[in-house]
Motif scaffolding. Structure first.
Motif, mmCIF file in Angstrom:
data_model
loop_
_atom_site.group_PDB
_atom_site.id
_atom_site.type_symbol
_atom_site.label_atom_id
_atom_site.label_comp_id
_atom_site.label_asym_id
_atom_site.label_seq_id
_atom_site.Cartn_x
_atom_site.Cartn_y
_atom_site.Cartn_z
ATOM 1 N N PRO A 303 6.269 3.307 16.469
ATOM 2 C CA PRO A 303 6.200 4.734 16.723
ATOM 3 C C PRO A 303 4.773 5.232 16.839
ATOM 4 N N THR A 304 4.610 6.253 17.597
ATOM 5 C CA THR A 304 3.299 6.870 17.759
ATOM 6 C C THR A 304 3.077 7.874 16.644
ATOM 7 N N VAL A 305 1.864 8.385 16.569
ATOM 8 C CA VAL A 305 1.536 9.370 15.546
ATOM 9 C C VAL A 305 2.329 10.642 15.795
ATOM 10 N N VAL A 376 -1.094 1.646 7.313
ATOM 11 C CA VAL A 376 -1.675 2.959 7.027
ATOM 12 C C VAL A 376 -2.384 3.444 8.288
ATOM 13 N N PRO A 377 -1.920 4.535 8.918
ATOM 14 C CA PRO A 377 -2.557 5.027 10.144
ATOM 15 C C PRO A 377 -4.030 5.347 9.905
ATOM 16 N N ALA A 414 3.500 3.931 7.422
ATOM 17 C CA ALA A 414 3.557 4.932 6.363
ATOM 18 C C ALA A 414 3.326 6.330 6.891
ATOM 19 N N ALA A 415 4.153 7.269 6.407
ATOM 20 C CA ALA A 415 3.920 8.700 6.678
ATOM 21 C C ALA A 415 3.202 9.337 5.491
ATOM 22 N N TRP A 416 3.451 8.790 4.293
ATOM 23 C CA TRP A 416 2.775 9.278 3.087
ATOM 24 C C TRP A 416 2.884 8.224 2.006
ATOM 25 N N ILE A 417 1.824 8.082 1.217
ATOM 26 C CA ILE A 417 1.814 7.148 0.081
ATOM 27 C C ILE A 417 1.237 7.873 -1.128
#
Length: 418
Positions: A303-305, A376-377, A414-417
């Motif tokens: 998936p893209t950002v 991690v983006p 990851a979207a959030w960690i």
């Protein structure tokens, strides 16, 4: 004289008291219900797609208690440490003094001519000396004997018995439920669209359509200003309905092609979550959205950002992505990681241990006995755990499989960690 001796003796007796409490066997056990706190409002959810009905009831908080009735014994032990020695001394003094006094006539009353004082008087007779010693011994023996007798009389054990109740267990639960009417307010997440949705109930119920809730990002439900409590099962049904309202109807093929990939993935996750309440409609929506994701991902890494607002916390990410997989120790979803490609595009909630940071933006995370890679983006606004062995929780999207150090592992973006 005797009164003075008795008073002195009683005052000199020091009595120590030791008290202990012992509980006997249970006589009987019973249960009772008592009010335990303030009342509240709960909601039950009934779904008949495309409608959902919320039924509201006011309840009290009650506590179910199991009470045991037992015999409680309070044992008081009294003892005078000086009673024994005083009694012995008194017996010897009284016996010796009494004997001397009783047999004083056996002693001579003639003065002791072998002793003469400076005034010319002979020494006292043997009878006078015996009488004097008898008085001394009786003066010591009688008070000591009385002291010993009083101390021994006050020594001993006293037991008081009574029945008492003790709480064996307690459990709180809602009780005295009754339908309640009022104004229901569906409160949106702050910053997510216009104001709250307000509707009045009828007969303690209110019905919403999927169209009414399609754009609702729900934060809480209130009735007359008070927070409404949803039992776990009812909350799951309402969450599933809200997911359906976001996923259904599925856009046309042209509309799907125009959607951003993150929006498409989010809609696919919502469709998967709503299958339990929408049935075949939800399953068909998930299949159509999943097919579009697979078509786009042919030969692409994932998936893209996400465009537009980004999560600012773990709760924010959970609300935006609505994860349907729970990857944690003991979860049955972990077994599904054996085929990561089939899960591509699925949002997941991860609870595990950081094993290694193999690159600046690749983490190896252990979940139970499985290992997975978390990407991690580069533009992530959240931090990375500081050290190996740290416990972390994350929200992310399954990308597929990644080979790293000659070992294939599931890859999650990851979207959030935290």
């Amino acid at each position: 004289m005797l009164t003075a001796i008795c008073c002195t003796s009683f005052g000199c007796v020091r009595v120590n008291h030791e008290v202990r409490v012992e509980k006997g066997p249970v006589l009987r056990a019973y249960e009772r219900e008592v009010l335990a706190g303030e009342s509240g409002v709960s909601a039950a959810v009934a779904v008949a797609w495309p409608k959902v009905t919320l039924s509201f009831a006011r309840f009290d908080r009650c506590r179910q208690e199991r009470v045991e009735e037992v015999v409680e014994e309070t044992i008081t032990e009294s003892f005078a440490p000086s009673a024994g020695p005083a009694f012995t001394l008194g017996m010897l003094g009284v016996a010796s003094g009494g004997a001397l006094l009783g047999f004083r006539g056996s002693f001579s009353d003639q003065p002791n001519t072998r002793v003469i004082d400076e005034t010319g008087h002979y020494g006292p007779s043997a009878r006078t000396i015996a009488t004097g010693w008898s008085v001394v011994l009786l003066s010591v023996g009688v008070p000591a004997l009385v002291t010993g007798v009083v101390g021994l009389a006050q020594s001993g054990e006293h037991v008081d018995r009574r029945k008492v109740e003790q709480l064996a267990s307690a459990m709180e639960h809602p009780c005295h439920e009754a339908p309640v009417d009022g104004e229901v307010e569906l409160v949106r997440i702050k910053g997510e669209g216009p104001g709250s949705l307000r509707v009045a109930t009828s007969g303690g119920k209110v019905t919403f359509t999927a169209d009414q809730l399609s754009e609702l990002r729900l934060a809480s439900v209130r009735m007359n200003g008070a927070l409404v409590l949803f039992p776990e099962e009812e909350a799951a049904k309402f969450e599933a309905f809200l997911s359906c309202s976001e996923a259904i109807p599925v856009p046309s093929p042209a509309g799907l092609s125009e959607m951003g990939e993150e929006a498409l993935v989010a809609r696919y996750n919502s469709a998967r979550a709503c299958g339990s309440v929408a049935g075949e409609v939800g399953e068909q929506a998930a299949a159509a959205l999943g097919a579009e994701i697979q078509r786009r991902r042919a030969g692409r890494p994932g998936p893209t950002v996400r465009e537009g607002p980004r999560p600012r916390s773990l709760e924010d990410a959970r609300a935006m992505y609505r994860p349907t997989l729970v990857l944690a120790e003991g979860s049955r979803d972990v077994a599904a990681l054996s085929d990561p490609e089939s899960l591509a595009g699925t949002a997941a909630q991860i609870r595990g241990t950081l094993v290694q940071q193999v690159a600046e933006n690749i983490l190896v995370v252990k979940v139970g006995t499985a290992e997975l890679l978390v990407f991690v983006p580069p533009d992530a606004t959240f931090g990375v755990p500081p050290a190996n062995g740290a416990e972390l929780e994350a929200i992310g999207v399954v990308v597929g499989t990644q080979v790293l150090e000659e070992k294939a592992r599931p890859l999650i973006r990851a979207a959030w960690i935290q």
